[in-house]
Design a protein around this motif. Sequence first.
Motif, PDB file in Angstrom:
ATOM      1  N   PRO A 300       6.871   2.625 -10.910  1.00 19.59           N
ATOM      2  CA  PRO A 300       5.447   2.391 -11.199  1.00 19.59           C
ATOM      3  C   PRO A 300       4.556   2.345  -9.958  1.00 19.59           C
ATOM      4  CG  PRO A 300       6.706   0.378 -11.499  1.00 19.59           C
ATOM      5  CD  PRO A 300       7.692   1.480 -11.298  1.00 19.59           C
ATOM      6  N   LYS A 301       5.136   2.143  -8.795  1.00  9.98           N
ATOM      7  CA  LYS A 301       4.375   2.053  -7.538  1.00  9.98           C
ATOM      8  C   LYS A 301       3.153   1.133  -7.689  1.00  9.98           C
ATOM      9  CE  LYS A 301       5.753   6.736  -6.209  1.00  9.98           C
ATOM     10  NZ  LYS A 301       5.291   8.116  -5.886  1.00  9.98           N
ATOM     11  N   PRO A 302       3.383  -0.109  -8.065  1.00 10.41           N
ATOM     12  CA  PRO A 302       2.270  -1.016  -8.369  1.00 10.41           C
ATOM     13  C   PRO A 302       1.355  -1.307  -7.193  1.00 10.41           C
ATOM     14  CG  PRO A 302       4.325  -2.242  -8.190  1.00 10.41           C
ATOM     15  CD  PRO A 302       4.688  -0.791  -8.174  1.00 10.41           C
ATOM     16  N   MET A 303       1.884  -1.235  -5.966  1.00 12.98           N
ATOM     17  CA  MET A 303       1.059  -1.601  -4.821  1.00 12.98           C
ATOM     18  C   MET A 303      -0.051  -0.584  -4.544  1.00 12.98           C
ATOM     19  SD  MET A 303       2.170  -4.502  -4.177  1.00 12.98           S
ATOM     20  CE  MET A 303       1.384  -4.952  -2.636  1.00 12.98           C
ATOM     21  N   ARG A 304       0.050   0.619  -5.103  1.00  6.92           N
ATOM     22  CA  ARG A 304      -1.043   1.586  -4.960  1.00  6.92           C
ATOM     23  C   ARG A 304      -2.301   1.047  -5.625  1.00  6.92           C
ATOM     24  NH1 ARG A 304       0.620   7.784  -5.985  1.00  6.92           N
ATOM     25  NH2 ARG A 304      -1.645   7.846  -5.729  1.00  6.92           N
ATOM     26  N   LEU A 305      -2.145   0.513  -6.840  1.00  9.04           N
ATOM     27  CA  LEU A 305      -3.294  -0.074  -7.529  1.00  9.04           C
ATOM     28  C   LEU A 305      -3.739  -1.354  -6.847  1.00  9.04           C
ATOM     29  CD1 LEU A 305      -5.339  -0.279  -9.807  1.00  9.04           C
ATOM     30  CD2 LEU A 305      -3.543  -1.241 -11.273  1.00  9.04           C
ATOM     31  N   PHE A 306      -2.794  -2.134  -6.354  1.00 10.35           N
ATOM     32  CA  PHE A 306      -3.137  -3.388  -5.680  1.00 10.35           C
ATOM     33  C   PHE A 306      -4.028  -3.134  -4.470  1.00 10.35           C
ATOM     34  CE2 PHE A 306      -2.299  -6.554  -2.370  1.00 10.35           C
ATOM     35  CZ  PHE A 306      -2.617  -7.726  -3.046  1.00 10.35           C
TER      36      PHE A 306
END
Length: 327
Positions: A300-306
């Motif tokens: 999901p690569k959540p830190m991109r949105l973060f």
Amino acid sequence: MNEDPTQAVADTPRPARKRIELPDPEAAVAARPGWRTIVGAYVSLTKPRIVELLLITTIPAMLVAARMEFDALPSLTAVLATLIGGALAAGSANAINCYIDRDIDQLMARTSRRPLAKHQIEPRNALVFGLVIGAVAVLGMGLLVNWLAALLTFGAIVYYDVVYTIWLKRTTPYNTVWGGACGAAPVLIGWAAVTGHMSWMAWVLFAVVFLWQPPHFYVLAMKFKDDYAAAGIPMLPVVAPARRVAIESVVYGWAMLAVSLVAVPLGATWLYGSVALVSGGLFVWECHKLLTRVNRGEDPKPMRLFHWSTSYLTLLFLALAVDSFLM
């Protein structure tokens, strides 16, 4: 032949004396943390990066409030007092939060380096420090700014430490949603510091930050899901599938974008409106990309949105500050 008993006793080997190691005073002094380490630990208790993010929303709110209400700039005294008071208040809330969460901070890799988790500061000292700077913040706001700003400041500290940290954080997966009220409070505090009352624009800006926080913290919790699970904290990514987390991020993202545009008919100009539309659109796009990756079973690569969410808030309120000179 009889042996002389006194001679036998004399010939009996005596046990070797145990050598007692006395503490080396110089080594003990060397082991004590220096004043820089101690000061750094107390500063770390306040979570300076979070304080910085909160102040980013305060100054633009003050500029807009002054322009809309008085067609002028806020006084330098009010700005400085509000910024210093706001920083102390946020630092107070964070220090008390560290005191309350010291048990779970030791269980999570992300928080295990905090001063109380590393036993750099006595818990009682951390609590006293937080209470003292909080009292200074509230009293200073009341005496130097106004008592509405002071009341909102006091309420934000209590809400964060009592309602969020003690109650919501450990009991419900929607702790991030309802805990967002204290994160959005600096907008209201800044507005009240200038005008002494609230307005629709103040509540709109409050709502933007409030709606921004769930996606911002959901993806952080996705990144550190195992940490929160180990500590028994029911963050949404811990107790719900990733798809639900991503869907809620999309919903909050769209709601945030819509509310941010409400500021235009209330007095913001085309400059703010353009930045709100473009940056908010990119925010929503990142939310949808998160959902797409989750649906495909990809990382999901959540830190991109973060990271983008932090940039979004900075850009939006910077545009608001510049926009205040065009109103």
